[in-house]
Design a protein around this motif. Structure first.
Motif, PDB file in Angstrom:
ATOM      1  N   UNK A  24       5.726 -30.465  25.810  1.00 50.96           N
ATOM      2  CA  UNK A  24       4.942 -30.837  26.984  1.00 50.96           C
ATOM      3  C   UNK A  24       4.984 -32.334  27.247  1.00 50.96           C
ATOM      4  N   UNK A  25       5.317 -33.115  26.259  1.00 56.45           N
ATOM      5  CA  UNK A  25       5.343 -34.567  26.425  1.00 56.45           C
ATOM      6  C   UNK A  25       6.783 -35.097  26.421  1.00 56.45           C
ATOM      7  N   UNK A  26       7.333 -35.293  25.255  1.00 57.99           N
ATOM      8  CA  UNK A  26       8.650 -35.933  25.128  1.00 57.99           C
ATOM      9  C   UNK A  26       9.769 -35.096  25.735  1.00 57.99           C
ATOM     10  N   UNK A  27       9.778 -33.798  25.497  1.00 58.07           N
ATOM     11  CA  UNK A  27      10.827 -32.937  26.049  1.00 58.07           C
ATOM     12  C   UNK A  27      10.755 -32.924  27.570  1.00 58.07           C
ATOM     13  N   UNK A  28       9.566 -32.846  28.123  1.00 60.78           N
ATOM     14  CA  UNK A  28       9.406 -32.832  29.573  1.00 60.78           C
ATOM     15  C   UNK A  28       9.896 -34.141  30.186  1.00 60.78           C
ATOM     16  N   UNK A  29       9.606 -35.260  29.560  1.00 65.23           N
ATOM     17  CA  UNK A  29      10.078 -36.556  30.061  1.00 65.23           C
ATOM     18  C   UNK A  29      11.598 -36.618  30.071  1.00 65.23           C
ATOM     19  N   UNK A  30      12.218 -36.080  29.009  1.00 61.55           N
ATOM     20  CA  UNK A  30      13.674 -36.088  28.924  1.00 61.55           C
ATOM     21  C   UNK A  30      14.276 -35.211  30.018  1.00 61.55           C
ATOM     22  N   UNK A  31      13.717 -34.036  30.238  1.00 65.35           N
ATOM     23  CA  UNK A  31      14.220 -33.153  31.290  1.00 65.35           C
ATOM     24  C   UNK A  31      14.058 -33.794  32.668  1.00 65.35           C
ATOM     25  N   UNK A  63      12.241 -36.598  13.006  1.00 69.37           N
ATOM     26  CA  UNK A  63      11.672 -37.651  13.845  1.00 69.37           C
ATOM     27  C   UNK A  63      11.966 -37.297  15.299  1.00 69.37           C
ATOM     28  N   UNK A  64      10.985 -37.460  16.152  1.00 69.65           N
ATOM     29  CA  UNK A  64      11.134 -37.127  17.568  1.00 69.65           C
ATOM     30  C   UNK A  64      12.220 -37.988  18.194  1.00 69.65           C
ATOM     31  N   UNK A  65      13.067 -37.374  19.029  1.00 65.69           N
ATOM     32  CA  UNK A  65      14.147 -38.087  19.699  1.00 65.69           C
ATOM     33  C   UNK A  65      13.710 -38.706  21.020  1.00 65.69           C
ATOM     34  N   UNK A  66      12.448 -38.569  21.361  1.00 67.96           N
ATOM     35  CA  UNK A  66      11.946 -39.151  22.599  1.00 67.96           C
ATOM     36  C   UNK A  66      11.985 -40.668  22.531  1.00 67.96           C
TER      37      UNK A  66
END
Length: 50
Positions: free
Chosen positions: A31-38, A6-9
């Motif tokens: 490109x979506x969830x990882x980028x927002x977290x960074x 499950x995505x951790x975003x």
């Protein structure tokens, strides 16, 4: 079945198949969830500095 994650975003909740070699993928999309977290971590550090 152990590679379905499950995505951790925050607020995402999507499931994805982790095909990474190490099996440590955390987000459904870099490109979506990882980028927002960074971006969130970057702005948090910038605020702490000044």
């Amino acid at each position: 079945m152990g590679r379905v994650r499950r995505c951790e975003g925050p607020g995402c909740g999507w499931f994805f198949l982790d095909r990474s070699r190490s099996g440590t993928r955390r987000w459904c999309s870099s490109q979506d969830c990882d980028n927002r977290d960074r971006a969130r971590r970057h702005y948090s550090r910038a605020r702490q500095r000044g």
